[in-house]
Design an enzyme around this catalytic site. Structure first.
Site, PDB file in Angstrom:
ATOM      1  N   ASP A 103       0.862  -1.182   0.000  1.00  0.00           N
ATOM      2  CA  ASP A 103       0.000   0.000   0.000  1.00  0.00           C
ATOM      3  C   ASP A 103       0.899   1.233   0.000  1.00  0.00           C
ATOM      4  OD1 ASP A 103      -2.215   1.696   0.447  1.00  0.00           O
ATOM      5  OD2 ASP A 103      -3.180   0.151   1.670  1.00  0.00           O
ATOM      6  N   ASP A 199      -2.790   4.751  -2.597  1.00  0.00           N
ATOM      7  CA  ASP A 199      -3.773   5.345  -1.699  1.00  0.00           C
ATOM      8  C   ASP A 199      -4.219   6.718  -2.212  1.00  0.00           C
ATOM      9  OD1 ASP A 199      -5.064   5.256   0.994  1.00  0.00           O
ATOM     10  OD2 ASP A 199      -3.851   7.054   1.326  1.00  0.00           O
ATOM     11  N   GLU A 263      -6.703   3.591  -5.689  1.00  0.00           N
ATOM     12  CA  GLU A 263      -7.888   3.923  -4.889  1.00  0.00           C
ATOM     13  C   GLU A 263      -8.414   5.256  -5.408  1.00  0.00           C
ATOM     14  OE1 GLU A 263      -9.475   4.694  -0.373  1.00  0.00           O
ATOM     15  OE2 GLU A 263      -7.660   5.636  -1.071  1.00  0.00           O
ATOM     16  N   HIS A 326     -10.996  -2.118   4.615  1.00  0.00           N
ATOM     17  CA  HIS A 326     -10.637  -1.629   5.946  1.00  0.00           C
ATOM     18  C   HIS A 326     -11.291  -0.284   6.267  1.00  0.00           C
ATOM     19  CE1 HIS A 326      -8.119   0.450   3.125  1.00  0.00           C
ATOM     20  NE2 HIS A 326      -7.764   1.312   4.066  1.00  0.00           N
ATOM     21  N   ASP A 327     -12.048   0.284   5.327  1.00  0.00           N
ATOM     22  CA  ASP A 327     -12.665   1.596   5.555  1.00  0.00           C
ATOM     23  C   ASP A 327     -14.188   1.530   5.669  1.00  0.00           C
ATOM     24  OD1 ASP A 327     -10.295   3.116   5.542  1.00  0.00           O
ATOM     25  OD2 ASP A 327     -10.297   3.294   3.352  1.00  0.00           O
TER      26      ASP A 327
END
Ligand code: BGC
Length: 527
Positions: A103, A199, A263, A326-327
């Site tokens: 990431d 990200d 993302e 994870h969000d």
């Protein structure tokens, strides 16, 4: 094990497994998962049949945003282990045929990164221009709440932060910064890393004239590029974002068979926006992370809508699909919002069948393969997520989907011998990996069967897709490759349905009934 065909491209045809390292497996007893923990679980991960692992950030960080605030891109944070552990993880993963995706947070660093501590020290520091400075703020709001500008006590100027004030934005207009990023990429690709998840790609660049964002008019679409009552016209989806991605593509292509996945967020996104991020024929990003099914209640109609939207991209933009991350709130708890635990009936499996049979790369978030639910009802004292805390808990916490992996029915579900950083979901006595490995009817065994079917069936992992029926609560499509046709039928309703076709059932929620039961599914190989 099935044989994969020659042209099986790992990031395109394989399945990606996302691990939030803090919560996967703790080998030191400090209550936080670590890289050795991931190494320990590699056989389990390989047994799922997935092709790659995406690890959320584990680099040196003050952990204000749990690793999305990096203070050294070249170091594993001691909380997660050390650089030798990372090397071992890559080697051991590769031995098992698993690729590793890191990431990469390039929009911002931690305010503790030496680049920033230097930059803020004086206006003429050589690193000053590595960040975004202004003598007075404009009206831009931070995604995590409050003004996106923070006054620097040393120079009186303001620095820009799209997220927390502890996450100052890098000035990506500065070629030195871009060169440094390329260096980081090369460093990890030399080490054997197979790809990067980028990200917050939308927030890379801002308007050079610092124009104020317009206010969001009453009645206009709240989800469209908006934050705190303003439309992010000038600090979101800037056209330079694409050119940085082109640079990253170029550096990634210096090494064979590497992935860049972006993302790109969900706000105001449609086919046209995605296409720009893909570039023509995937020449920019290999994959755009699909947010469509990560939010809100998952009723039948949403699956067909999403599928149509992504199918309308030109064929050379390869889609991706994810139900959890994870969000966001875990999918299983959105499809069955009133039910917190086993049994899920078919609905969890129905989600999995959709994910594994559509045209595109599926992402599985750790625990999803077990039907691990969202942890609801965390108390204010238990909440760790800075987004929620900084907003006086008015923003729902992201911690509910980040609770520890449930390995077995021992204390703390086998996650840690210490005290876990977030509580373990109380259903772990019934829902855990060890118990499900012993139960042929479990979600885990179902996931394995499904992934194996997908991997071994060209029509399912690489074939064309043709939507046959899209009635909201009933979705049917064909997958076609190498002269073979598969028919997938998904019944999102509480009523039984029938399928009219001839062929052989290869997977079914219940083979003993004539039609497809409520929330049931069937995969047929057609004659
Ligand atoms: C990540 C979040 C993170 C944010 C800031 C994202 O979109 O997925 O977890 O808080 O970027 O880095």
């Amino acid at each position: 094990m099935y044989m994969l065909e020659q042209e099986f491209v790992w990031w395109k045809h394989g399945v990606v497994y996302q691990i939030y390292p803090r919560s996967y497996k703790d080998t030191t007893g400090n209550g936080v998962g670590d890289l050795q923990g991931v190494i320990e679980k590699l056989d389990y991960i390989a047994s799922l049949g997935v092709s790659a692992i995406w690890l959320n950030p584990f680099f040196a960080s003050p952990m204000v945003d749990f690793g999305y605030d990096i203070s050294d891109y070249y170091m594993v944070d001691p909380l997660f282990g050390n650089n030798t552990d990372l090397l071992l993880l890559i080697t051991e993963a590769h031995k098992r045929g698993l690729k590793i995706i890191l990431d990469m947070v390039l929009n911002h660093t931690s305010d503790q990164h030496p680049w920033f501590t230097e930059a803020r020290s004086s206006k003429d520091n050589p690193k000053r221009d590595w960040y975004v400075w202004r003598d007075k703020p404009n009206n831009w709001e931070s995604i995590f709440g409050g003004s996106a500008w923070e006054k620097c006590p040393f120079t009186g100027e303001y620095y820009y932060h799209a997220f927390l004030s502890e996450q100052p934005d890098l000035n990506l207009r500065n070629p030195e910064v871009v060169e440094e990023i390329k260096k980081i990429f090369r460093h990890y690709m030399e080490m054997g890393v197979d790809g990067f998840r980028l990200d917050a790609v939308n927030t890379y660049y801002e308007d050079a004239a610092w124009r104020n964002n317009p206010e969001l008019k009453e009645g206009s679409d709240l989800s469209s590029h908006s934050v705190a009552g303003q439309r992010r016209v000038y600090n979101y989806d800037h056209y330079l974002n694409y050119s940085l991605l082109d640079d990253l593509r170029e550096v990634t292509d210096e090494y064979p068979n590497r992935l860049i996945l972006g993302e790109v967020g969900r706000e105001g996104k449609d086919e046209h926006a995605w296409k720009k991020y893909y570039g023509s024929c995937n020449r920019r990003l290999d994959l755009v992370f699909n947010f469509d099914l990560l939010y809100g209640e998952l009723s039948g109609g949403r699956f067909g809508k999403t599928l149509k939207a992504w199918e309308s991209l030109q064929y050379c933009s390869w889609p991706s699909y994810a139900l959890s991350s994870h969000d966001q709130i875990r999918a299983i708890s959105r499809v069955i919002p009133d039910q917190d635990a086993c049994p899920w009936g078919n609905r969890g499996k129905l989600l999995a069948v959709f994910l594994m049979t559509v045209r595109g790369t599926p992402f599985v978030y750790y625990g999803e393969e077990l039907g691990m639910p969202e942890y609801k009802g965390l108390t204010d004292e238990q909440i760790q997520d800075p987004w929620s805390i900084r907003n006086n808990y008015t923003v729902p916490t992201r911690d509910g989907c980040r609770t520890p992996m449930i390995w077995d029915d021992s204390k703390h579900a086998g996650f840690s011998l210490g005290s876990p950083w977030l509580p373990v979901h109380e259903t772990y006595k019934e829902i855990n990996a060890a118990a499900q490995q012993e139960d042929q009817a479990s979600m885990l065994e179902f996931y394995k069967e499904l992934i194996q079917l997908r991997n071994g069936t060209p029509a399912l992992h690489k074939g064309d897709l043709e939507i046959i029926i899209d009635e909201g609560d009933f979705l049917q499509y064909r997958r076609i490759a190498d002269g073979e046709v598969y028919l997938v039928s998904l019944n999102f309703s509480a009523a039984e349905r029938t399928v009219e076709d001839t062929g052989k059932v290869v997977l079914s929620s219940d083979r003993s009934v004539e039609g497809i039961e409520a929330y049931g599914f069937e995969i047929w190989k057609l004659d």
